[in-house]
Design an enzyme around this catalytic site. Structure first.
Site, mmCIF file in Angstrom:
data_model
loop_
_atom_site.group_PDB
_atom_site.id
_atom_site.type_symbol
_atom_site.label_atom_id
_atom_site.label_comp_id
_atom_site.label_asym_id
_atom_site.label_seq_id
_atom_site.Cartn_x
_atom_site.Cartn_y
_atom_site.Cartn_z
ATOM 1 N N CYS A 33 0.841 -1.203 0.000
ATOM 2 C CA CYS A 33 0.000 0.000 0.000
ATOM 3 C C CYS A 33 0.878 1.257 0.000
ATOM 4 O O CYS A 33 1.480 1.594 1.023
ATOM 5 C CB CYS A 33 -0.910 -0.044 1.233
ATOM 6 S SG CYS A 33 -1.811 1.465 1.576
ATOM 7 N N CYS A 36 0.099 3.856 2.603
ATOM 8 C CA CYS A 36 0.529 3.382 3.931
ATOM 9 C C CYS A 36 2.008 3.685 4.147
ATOM 10 O O CYS A 36 2.404 4.177 5.208
ATOM 11 C CB CYS A 36 0.300 1.881 4.070
ATOM 12 S SG CYS A 36 -1.413 1.346 3.923
#
Length: 107
Positions: A33, A36
């Site tokens: 991600c 993230c």
């Protein structure tokens, strides 16, 4: 940079952290991600600016069972807790100031 106030957790460790006194910011993330990964330095910064806040990272890929328990449907998701009660939830890549404001409002 990871500080002692930023820790990784599985389901059992997360329960323990949430039972600890003070504010706990839980970061549900995954290595694949990009948002993230972009938020990781901001969480380190938050832990430095607010040493009383424990930042707990939960790898969503490794601990998929935890996602449903905590109502996580997308990554990244940040949840702020005190005394096992969820005070705030931030979904997606959010600016540092929004994380900071959540902590200040909860303090």
């Amino acid at each position: 940079m990871t500080t002692h106030r930023v820790v990784e957790a599985d389901a059992e460790a997360l329960k323990t952290h949430l039972q600890s006194p003070g504010l706990v910011m839980v970061d549900f993330w995954a290595a694949w991600c990009a948002p993230c990964r972009a938020m990781a330095p901001m969480l380190d910064r938050l832990a430095i600016e607010f040493p009383g806040v424990r930042v707990v990272k939960v790898d969503a890929e490794t601990h998929k069972d935890v996602l449903e328990t905590y109502g996580v449907r997308s990554l990244p998701t940040l949840q702020l807790y005190r005394n096992q009660s969820k005070l705030e939830q931030l979904i997606g890549k959010v600016p540092y100031e929004l994380m900071r404001r959540a902590v200040l409002d909860a303090a």
